[in-house]
Scaffold this active site. Structure first.
Site, mmCIF file in Angstrom:
data_model
loop_
_atom_site.group_PDB
_atom_site.id
_atom_site.type_symbol
_atom_site.label_atom_id
_atom_site.label_comp_id
_atom_site.label_asym_id
_atom_site.label_seq_id
_atom_site.Cartn_x
_atom_site.Cartn_y
_atom_site.Cartn_z
ATOM 1 N N GLU A 45 35.360 46.731 47.823
ATOM 2 C CA GLU A 45 35.574 45.319 47.771
ATOM 3 C C GLU A 45 35.770 44.505 48.805
ATOM 4 O O GLU A 45 35.548 43.574 49.256
ATOM 5 C CB GLU A 45 36.670 44.753 46.343
ATOM 6 C CG GLU A 45 37.255 43.337 46.221
ATOM 7 C CD GLU A 45 38.411 43.346 45.105
ATOM 8 O OE1 GLU A 45 38.232 42.531 44.404
ATOM 9 O OE2 GLU A 45 38.944 44.030 45.412
ATOM 10 N N TRP A 101 34.595 42.623 39.499
ATOM 11 C CA TRP A 101 34.217 40.587 38.792
ATOM 12 C C TRP A 101 33.839 40.751 37.495
ATOM 13 O O TRP A 101 33.113 39.396 37.797
ATOM 14 C CB TRP A 101 34.120 40.683 40.361
ATOM 15 C CG TRP A 101 34.910 40.244 41.273
ATOM 16 C CD1 TRP A 101 35.560 41.109 42.197
ATOM 17 C CD2 TRP A 101 35.911 39.085 41.522
ATOM 18 N NE1 TRP A 101 36.962 40.754 43.559
ATOM 19 C CE2 TRP A 101 36.892 39.338 42.806
ATOM 20 C CE3 TRP A 101 36.950 38.231 40.464
ATOM 21 C CZ2 TRP A 101 37.890 39.027 42.683
ATOM 22 C CZ3 TRP A 101 37.300 36.971 41.036
ATOM 23 C CH2 TRP A 101 38.551 37.456 41.660
ATOM 24 N N TYR A 143 37.754 34.499 47.634
ATOM 25 C CA TYR A 143 38.959 34.959 48.160
ATOM 26 C C TYR A 143 37.340 34.951 49.773
ATOM 27 O O TYR A 143 37.917 34.621 51.012
ATOM 28 C CB TYR A 143 39.089 36.370 48.255
ATOM 29 C CG TYR A 143 40.043 36.680 47.525
ATOM 30 C CD1 TYR A 143 41.242 36.188 47.139
ATOM 31 C CD2 TYR A 143 39.576 36.684 45.959
ATOM 32 C CE1 TYR A 143 41.995 36.441 46.527
ATOM 33 C CE2 TYR A 143 40.340 36.950 45.173
ATOM 34 C CZ TYR A 143 41.577 36.684 45.015
ATOM 35 O OH TYR A 143 42.948 36.792 44.434
ATOM 36 N N CYS A 167 44.897 35.191 43.935
ATOM 37 C CA CYS A 167 46.057 36.200 43.701
ATOM 38 C C CYS A 167 47.297 36.388 44.647
ATOM 39 O O CYS A 167 48.572 35.981 45.242
ATOM 40 C CB CYS A 167 45.909 36.625 42.168
ATOM 41 S SG CYS A 167 45.332 36.128 40.511
ATOM 42 N N ARG A 208 50.785 35.384 45.228
ATOM 43 C CA ARG A 208 51.333 34.600 43.860
ATOM 44 C C ARG A 208 51.325 34.925 42.774
ATOM 45 O O ARG A 208 51.624 33.864 41.413
ATOM 46 C CB ARG A 208 50.306 33.051 44.090
ATOM 47 C CG ARG A 208 49.159 32.955 43.368
ATOM 48 C CD ARG A 208 48.667 32.123 42.565
ATOM 49 N NE ARG A 208 47.097 32.571 41.744
ATOM 50 C CZ ARG A 208 47.298 32.137 40.998
ATOM 51 N NH1 ARG A 208 47.536 32.478 39.584
ATOM 52 N NH2 ARG A 208 46.038 32.335 40.159
ATOM 53 N N ASP A 264 49.043 41.066 38.621
ATOM 54 C CA ASP A 264 49.377 42.062 37.341
ATOM 55 C C ASP A 264 50.133 43.601 37.935
ATOM 56 O O ASP A 264 48.820 43.842 38.671
ATOM 57 C CB ASP A 264 48.105 42.484 36.735
ATOM 58 C CG ASP A 264 47.965 43.380 35.869
ATOM 59 O OD1 ASP A 264 48.743 43.712 35.274
ATOM 60 O OD2 ASP A 264 46.485 42.971 34.670
#
Length: 319
Positions: free
Chosen positions: A72, A94, A136, A197, A221, A224
């Site tokens: 990733e 994803w 991203y 995130c 921000r 999980d």
């Protein structure tokens, strides 16, 4: 050879992750969230990991698929925003987002498995339905700019490669306070399948000469803790290690900061199982070659040693 980063009388580095998980589960504010599942959440958390001696924040209380996280990260660095390159490598993390969009927009109740198979087999279908928007990698290596024309309108300009800029600034001005990679592009959030995130990375050089170390801070921000954070810690440390190699610095400390730091209410089995386990061993990473640029790494360039984790723990991803 990498040295053991944990002494006999110091806690295992992973213990701080487990302590955070327990704190969120026991003390977090019960909240409703956009997924409808509900979370227990705290605001503001910090973890710190020393990456010297090849150490990595690779959790051992459950198996973390570090090659998936690495693929990733390498995908981010290409600037791609389509899941097809990941699907062709067997990376599934994803898939749920574009599948949900496909079902919602077409009304076709195509299963996730069939959707992914079609993404792999049909390039045109993947181009239409596999894209995640400017997530991203797009922001990292091709942040959009706009040039004003003579008639007062605007047209797209040359994108900004933030990663390349950070490497250049670390090489030429190591003590700058502006070594930042930012993913939170306010103008494009609505076009993203998921707003970033892990949004802000900052780098810092300490020491001089052969003792100079590259430190990194990741601000996340939304986190999980059970499913996302194990990947985020590995990926941030991996990016830090790659950049350190490219600019000739030793890896230093990784500092992780969480904003909304949460556990999903349907992950009780995962949490209780993982908290009952003890960390074991100290996995290390060797980067076996130095490619010409940070954009030229391959999955074969990374070798992990000493990783003998507890078994994986399955849990559903909230979309």
């Amino acid at each position: 050879m990498p040295t053991d980063p944990v002494s006999n009388d110091s806690p295992h580095p992973e213990q701080q992750y487990l302590d955070l998980m327990r704190h969120v589960w026991d003390n977090g504010d019960k909240r409703q969230d956009r997924t409808g599942i509900g979370t227990r959440s705290i605001f503001g958390a910090t973890l710190r990991f020393d990456l010297s001696g090849g150490a990595m924040p690779l959790l051992t209380t459950k198996r973390v698929y570090w090659k998936t996280a690495t693929r990733e990260m390498l995908w981010f660095l290409t600037g791609s925003t389509n899941i097809r390159p990941l699907v062709l490598q067997g990376v599934k993390i994803w898939n749920e987002w574009p599948h949900a969009r496909y079902v919602n927009e077409t009304g076709d109740a195509l299963s996730l498995e069939a959707f992914v198979e079609r993404i792999a087999a049909d390039e045109k279908f993947a181009a239409r339905w596999g894209d995640l928007g400017p997530v991203y990698g797009k922001q990292w290596v091709d942040w959009p700019t706009y040039d004003r024309t003579q008639d007062g309108s605007y047209r797209a300009g040359n994108g900004i490669n933030q990663v390349a800029q950070v490497i250049e600034s670390l090489s030429n001005n190591p003590f700058s306070r502006r070594h930042i990679i930012e993913g939170w592009n306010v103008a494009e959030l609505d076009r993203m399948a998921l707003p970033p995130c892990h949004k802000t990375y900052q780098f810092h050089v300490s020491g001089r000469g052969k003792e100079a170390r590259l430190n990194a801070l990741l601000y996340q921000r939304s986190c999980d803790v059970a499913l996302g954070l194990p990947f985020n810690l590995w990926s941030a440390a991996l990016l830090q290690r790659m950049i350190a190699q490219q600019v000739g610095l030793q890896p230093g400390e990784l500092v992780w900061n969480g904003g909304d730091t949460h556990l999903y209410s349907n992950h009780a089995d995962l949490i209780e199982t993982q908290l009952a386990r003890e960390p074991q061993g100290c996995p290390t990473l060797e980067i076996v070659r130095k490619p010409p640029t940070i954009f030229d790494y391959k999955i074969e360039d990374f070798a992990v040693s000493g990783y003998e984790p507890h078994p994986p723990i399955q849990a559903a991803v909230a979309v």
